[in-house]
Design a protein around this motif. Structure first.
Motif, PDB file in Angstrom:
ATOM      1  N   LYS A  23       0.822  -1.212   0.000  1.00  0.00           N
ATOM      2  CA  LYS A  23       0.000   0.000   0.000  1.00  0.00           C
ATOM      3  C   LYS A  23       0.856   1.262   0.000  1.00  0.00           C
ATOM      4  O   LYS A  23       0.335   2.364   0.095  1.00  0.00           O
ATOM      5  N   GLY A  24       2.178   1.100  -0.094  1.00  0.00           N
ATOM      6  CA  GLY A  24       3.054   2.257  -0.203  1.00  0.00           C
ATOM      7  C   GLY A  24       3.195   3.066   1.067  1.00  0.00           C
ATOM      8  O   GLY A  24       3.469   4.269   1.009  1.00  0.00           O
ATOM      9  N   MET A  25       3.032   2.431   2.219  1.00  0.00           N
ATOM     10  CA  MET A  25       3.163   3.139   3.491  1.00  0.00           C
ATOM     11  C   MET A  25       4.612   3.570   3.716  1.00  0.00           C
ATOM     12  O   MET A  25       5.548   2.917   3.266  1.00  0.00           O
ATOM     13  N   GLN A  26       4.772   4.672   4.417  1.00  0.00           N
ATOM     14  CA  GLN A  26       6.096   5.128   4.805  1.00  0.00           C
ATOM     15  C   GLN A  26       6.687   4.165   5.835  1.00  0.00           C
ATOM     16  O   GLN A  26       5.962   3.525   6.597  1.00  0.00           O
ATOM     17  N   PRO A  27       8.035   4.031   5.876  1.00  0.00           N
ATOM     18  CA  PRO A  27       8.659   3.103   6.837  1.00  0.00           C
ATOM     19  C   PRO A  27       8.219   3.325   8.277  1.00  0.00           C
ATOM     20  O   PRO A  27       7.996   2.357   9.015  1.00  0.00           O
ATOM     21  N   LYS A  28       8.073   4.580   8.706  1.00  0.00           N
ATOM     22  CA  LYS A  28       7.656   4.844  10.078  1.00  0.00           C
ATOM     23  C   LYS A  28       6.233   4.361  10.318  1.00  0.00           C
ATOM     24  O   LYS A  28       5.914   3.859  11.399  1.00  0.00           O
ATOM     25  N   THR A  29       5.350   4.504   9.320  1.00  0.00           N
ATOM     26  CA  THR A  29       3.976   4.033   9.452  1.00  0.00           C
ATOM     27  C   THR A  29       3.936   2.513   9.493  1.00  0.00           C
ATOM     28  O   THR A  29       3.188   1.916  10.277  1.00  0.00           O
ATOM     29  N   ILE A  30       4.751   1.874   8.643  1.00  0.00           N
ATOM     30  CA  ILE A  30       4.818   0.416   8.647  1.00  0.00           C
ATOM     31  C   ILE A  30       5.247  -0.095  10.018  1.00  0.00           C
ATOM     32  O   ILE A  30       4.648  -1.024  10.567  1.00  0.00           O
ATOM     33  N   GLU A  31       6.273   0.516  10.574  1.00  0.00           N
ATOM     34  CA  GLU A  31       6.755   0.093  11.887  1.00  0.00           C
ATOM     35  C   GLU A  31       5.684   0.309  12.962  1.00  0.00           C
ATOM     36  O   GLU A  31       5.487  -0.538  13.836  1.00  0.00           O
ATOM     37  N   ALA A  32       4.977   1.439  12.907  1.00  0.00           N
ATOM     38  CA  ALA A  32       3.945   1.736  13.910  1.00  0.00           C
ATOM     39  C   ALA A  32       2.786   0.750  13.821  1.00  0.00           C
ATOM     40  O   ALA A  32       2.305   0.232  14.844  1.00  0.00           O
ATOM     41  N   TYR A  33       2.311   0.470  12.616  1.00  0.00           N
ATOM     42  CA  TYR A  33       1.195  -0.463  12.440  1.00  0.00           C
ATOM     43  C   TYR A  33       1.615  -1.894  12.771  1.00  0.00           C
ATOM     44  O   TYR A  33       0.807  -2.690  13.267  1.00  0.00           O
ATOM     45  N   ALA A  34       2.878  -2.245  12.449  1.00  0.00           N
ATOM     46  CA  ALA A  34       3.380  -3.569  12.794  1.00  0.00           C
ATOM     47  C   ALA A  34       3.507  -3.707  14.309  1.00  0.00           C
ATOM     48  O   ALA A  34       3.154  -4.748  14.889  1.00  0.00           O
ATOM     49  N   ARG A  35       4.014  -2.664  14.956  1.00  0.00           N
ATOM     50  CA  ARG A  35       4.147  -2.686  16.421  1.00  0.00           C
ATOM     51  C   ARG A  35       2.777  -2.823  17.079  1.00  0.00           C
ATOM     52  O   ARG A  35       2.622  -3.515  18.103  1.00  0.00           O
ATOM     53  N   ALA A  36       1.772  -2.192  16.491  1.00  0.00           N
ATOM     54  CA  ALA A  36       0.412  -2.285  17.032  1.00  0.00           C
ATOM     55  C   ALA A  36      -0.071  -3.729  17.051  1.00  0.00           C
ATOM     56  O   ALA A  36      -0.615  -4.205  18.060  1.00  0.00           O
TER      57      ALA A  36
END
Length: 246
Positions: A23-36
């Protein structure tokens, strides 16, 4: 030894990561959603595919008590993404969370305070980097991603790529910033990166392919700010005309 439930969760988690990247998420967003998803999985013993509204109420009530509203929102968005793209299920608790609305004016360093900060930064590459962030009004990641080709001296502007929202933008290039970047480039002569990493020293800087380490930049900035007695963030307010020495 992993249980079958944990194994299943791990497979679902990896699928979650794939969808985030697709979905083209930014690396920081990917990390935040993965951490969630990791945090929620730990809370519910890896069984998160059929959570009820009551279970979500308990989870987010506990999260509000121990984390910031920013973390709460990221966990909510991460779990919603998981339900939408991994499970292909509708969200089970619409309207569950309504973070308080607040508008705070950021504490921004003045030009004089910025000059003190630059003078207190002993490492040349960090000093030039902080000056560039301040004079161009850039976020830390935007500054680290700057390349030689992004500097348009003829038009007096800088091409900022992959900014917030995956959007590019142009910002004005002050003459003082252009001059110091030219002088700094003559020190490292990397053909691509404006701020190459420092692992190989000055001699290795010309051939590295990665920018300066983000954690090192942040740690040094916090130390310098503390040494100057400042309690503010390095954000742009006005053009700085006094260049830090190289």
């Amino acid at each position: 030894m992993k249980t079958p439930t944990a194994d299943y969760f791990e497979r679902q988690y990896q699928t979650h990561l794939k969808h985030l990247k697709l979905k083209g998420m930014q690396p920081k967003t990917i990390e935040a959603y993965a951490r969630a998803i990791r945090r929620i999985g730990n809370y519910f013993d890896y069984q998160i595919d059929a959570l009820t509204a009551a279970q979500l109420t308990d989870y987010f009530t506990d999260l509000v008590a121990s984390h910031s509203w920013s973390s709460v929102k990221l966990d909510l968005y991460g779990l919603k993404f998981y339900y939408a793209h991994v499970l292909r299920q509708p969200w089970v608790a619409p309207g569950l969370i309504k973070p308080p609305r607040s508008q705070r004016l950021p504490d921004i360093v003045t030009v004089d305070e910025a000059q003190r900060l630059f003078a207190a930064t002993r490492v040349v590459s960090y000093r030039v980097f902080y000056f560039t962030l301040y004079s161009l009004g850039l976020r830390l990641g935007e500054g680290l991603r700057l390349q030689v080709g992004d500097i348009d001296a003829v038009r007096g502007r800088v091409h900022v790529r992959d900014a917030k929202g995956n959007r590019d933008r142009f910002v004005p290039l002050p003459q003082a910033t252009h001059q110091i970047l030219r002088r700094f480039w003559r020190v490292h002569r990397n053909p691509v990166l404006l701020f190459p990493n420092r692992h190989g020293g000055r001699q290795g800087a010309a051939s590295v392919t990665t920018p300066m380490d983000r954690a090192g930049v942040q740690t040094t900035l916090h130390q310098v700010i503390a040494s100057c007695g400042l309690k503010k963030r390095l954000r742009h307010t006005a053009c700085v005309t006094v260049m830090p020495p190289i």
